[in-house]
Structures are given as C-alpha cells and as structure tokens.
Design a protein around this motif. Structure first.
Motif, PDB file in Angstrom:
ATOM      1  N   TYR A   1       0.937  -1.151  -0.057  1.00 37.86           N
ATOM      2  CA  TYR A   1      -0.047   0.031   0.126  1.00 37.86           C
ATOM      3  C   TYR A   1       0.925   1.398   0.112  1.00 37.86           C
ATOM      4  CZ  TYR A   1      -3.656  -3.224   0.742  1.00 37.86           C
ATOM      5  OH  TYR A   1      -4.602  -4.229   0.636  1.00 37.86           O
TER       6      TYR A   1
ATOM      7  N   ASN B   1      -0.588   4.360   1.536  1.00 43.28           N
ATOM      8  CA  ASN B   1      -1.753   5.085   1.119  1.00 43.28           C
ATOM      9  C   ASN B   1      -2.998   4.252   2.209  1.00 43.28           C
ATOM     10  OD1 ASN B   1      -4.307   5.554   0.145  1.00 43.28           O
ATOM     11  ND2 ASN B   1      -3.328   5.575  -2.180  1.00 43.28           N
TER      12      ASN B   1
ATOM     13  N   GLU C   1      -6.554   3.655   0.858  1.00 48.44           N
ATOM     14  CA  GLU C   1      -6.515   2.403   0.012  1.00 48.44           C
ATOM     15  C   GLU C   1      -6.266   1.258   0.752  1.00 48.44           C
ATOM     16  OE1 GLU C   1      -6.977   0.480  -3.527  1.00 48.44           O
ATOM     17  OE2 GLU C   1      -7.249   2.541  -3.215  1.00 48.44           O
TER      18      GLU C   1
END
Length: 339
Positions: free
Chosen positions: A259, A262, A265
């Motif tokens: 990730y 993020n 996300e």
C-alpha cells in the motif's frame, strides 16, 4: 509451559534487521475441522499473553472451542514470543530489532499456513494492539480473511495515540535521564511511573468520577492506582515494553510495499465482513478514529461499546461490555461471507 512455540529460523524484518532463531509462542483452543474452515486467529495486545485473551473463549460463547479452532499468537516483544528479554546477546534488551505490526502478521501467516495448512480464516479478532493486527490481517490477506472484529483498536496509530505512547516511553526513559546509552540499566522497578501515566488513559473520566474501582475491590483511588496500574506494569520487562511501544507507535496497516502508506487504499482493500467496536469513552483509541476507518471498509459495521470503562471496555472485566462484544461476534460469525 501451557503454550507451544513455532520456530522460523532467521527472519528479516521491515526494518532490514535480521533476527536469528525467531519464534512465536502460541496457544490453540478447540479442534481444526476436516476442511479447515473453522479457524479464528486472536492475536494478543500490548503487554498481554494468550492467557489474557481467554475471557472471550468458552463453551456457549462466540469463540466456542467446541465449534472453532482458535489460534492465539503472542505479540513479538511480549516476553513469550521472540523478545528483548529472551533473545541471547548481541540482540538482547535494547539491541532487539524494531518490529512492526506487519512483521507480526507475516509471522502469524507463516504459522497458520506452514504449521496447520490453513487457507481460510473465519475471523481475526483482537483488542487494542490485537485489534490493529486484525485490521492488518484484513489488509494483507483479503482473499484469506473472511471476517475481522477489532475492538478498542485502530487501523493505525493516529497522532494523538502516538503522543500517549510517547508519554509512557518518556516516563520510563526518564529513569536514565533520557540517555540512550544507559537504557540497558532499566529495571522493572522503573516501570512504576509508566503505570501511573497509563492510569489516566486506560479508563475514562466517568469511571474515576463514579469510583468504579470499588467494584474491583479497591477502597481508594490510591490503592487502585498502586494495585492495578503500578503492579501490572512492574511485572513487565522494561526492554520488552520499549520494543512493544515502538511497535505500537509506528503501527499502520498501509506502511508496507502493498500500500506504500496509502492508508485509505489499505482500508478500501479490506473485503472481509468487519465489525468494528470502539469504546465510546476510549481516550486514545477513539471512536472517531474508528468511525473514519469503518466508512472506508466496504463491508464494515460500526458498533461502539457504550461504556464508561474507556479503553478497558475491551479488557474482559465488565460483564455488560463482555456481553456486547460476545453478542456482536456471534452475529458476525453467523453472517455469510463476501466470496
């Protein structure tokens, strides 16, 4: 010894540091069924061992060993799994590698797959830092984890929580005048101040105002602070505590190559059915933080524990809180999965 040990050999952590002869201590409850579909993973929290999780396991409860195979892996740094206190020189005490929540879950994944051959997990559940691990499981292995149920734990250490943990660290390192070269001189006696600091965060203002410590058989506030907070922290090894504090301060389910920090996300990628249970009066793993996280997880239910027991609404002490958590786990486990 009422637990088992799974040995990994040499392990390299996210920090780039390598620990020879790394191991996880774990305990199982119940029996793995033939198709290996009845698995619950229940990681431990900061300072806890598998025994501290047993209040939520029992006949007739959601985590019933007659129905489920429950694996309780001990957190790295807690004194049973690889820790500063049980690692031989030169990696003992303050020289123990920095370990992340991601590192913990990676080893837990190896435990459940390599030792037991498990491919699906019905539920990952946990309190506090155990809750962070349940979020991490959901983000790291979305195709494997069918349900998660973090309670009194966030998906990352938000800034205020970081500051709280930093205050605990400062209370300990003040004993050697914040001199990093003298940290190996710390003893369990130096943990007394850490307990005093945490006493103001673990429970809510209303808990203290209403004198609920009397329900725990303490006649005065001072007796409670000494009997619970000082004594429980002075049983911990200070170097284990420093290691776990580091793990806690830098917890973030998105701080990994999948990730790349993020965070949103990472939350959106959790496909498991999720029941997120913050304590309504938790002062440092706040319901507000969890509400933000729950909004981004596609299949999440947000179920605050309405309680004045603060962070310790998830500690297995207050019967009303315990029933709320158990009832929600029963409902979650009865729910169908997404795929």
């Amino acid at each position: 010894m009422n637990y088992e040990v799974f040995e990994f050999g040499s392990v390299t952590f996210q920090s780039g540091e390598t620990l020879p002869n790394a191991f996880l201590a774990f305990k199982t409850y119940g029996t793995l069924n033939q198709d290996k579909s009845n698995v619950v993973v229940y990681p431990t929290a900061f300072g806890d061992t598998h025994e501290n999780n047993e209040w939520l396991i029992g006949k007739g409860m959601a985590l019933d060993p007659e129905k489920y195979f429950i694996i309780v892996p001990n957190l790295l740094g807690n004194g049973l799994s690889s820790s500063p206190s049980n690692t031989p020189p030169p990696l003992d005490r303050v020289n123990f590698p920095q370990v992340t929540i991601y590192d913990n879950v990676e080893l837990q994944y190896r435990l459940v797959t390599e030792k037991f051959g498990i491919k699906k997990i019905a539920l990952v559940v946990g309190w506090s830092m155990g809750g962070i691990q349940s979020f991490q499981w959901g983000a790291s292995y979305p195709d494997m984890v069918e349900r998660i149920a973090p309670f009194d734990g966030a998906a990352k250490t938000w800034p205020h929580t970081y500051v709280v943990l930093d205050g605990m660290k400062a209370a300990l390192t003040a004993a050697v005048n914040f001199d990093s070269s003298k940290l190996n001189q710390l003893t369990s006696e130096n943990m007394r101040a850490v307990g005093r600091v945490y006493a103001g965060w673990g429970l809510s203002q209303a808990f203290y105002r209403e004198g609920l410590y009397r329900e725990l058989k303490y006649d005065s506030l001072e007796d409670f602070v000494v009997g619970v907070w000082e004594n429980s922290f002075m049983k911990m090894d200070p170097h284990n505590v420093l290691a776990m504090l580091w793990t806690g301060q830098f917890a973030d389910i998105s701080a990994n190559p999948t990730y790349n920090e993020n965070f949103d996300e990472a939350l959106k990628s959790i496909t498991a059915l999720a029941c997120i249970m913050p304590g309504s009066t938790d002062l440092f793993c706040t319901a507000d933080d969890n509400e933000y996280e729950a909004r981004l997880i596609p299949n999440a239910a947000f179920k605050p524990i309405e309680s004045i027991w603060g962070h310790f609404a998830g500690r297995g002490i207050n019967s009303d809180d315990n029933k709320f958590i158990d009832d929600n786990l029963k409902h979650l486990l009865a729910s169908g999965t997404n795929g």
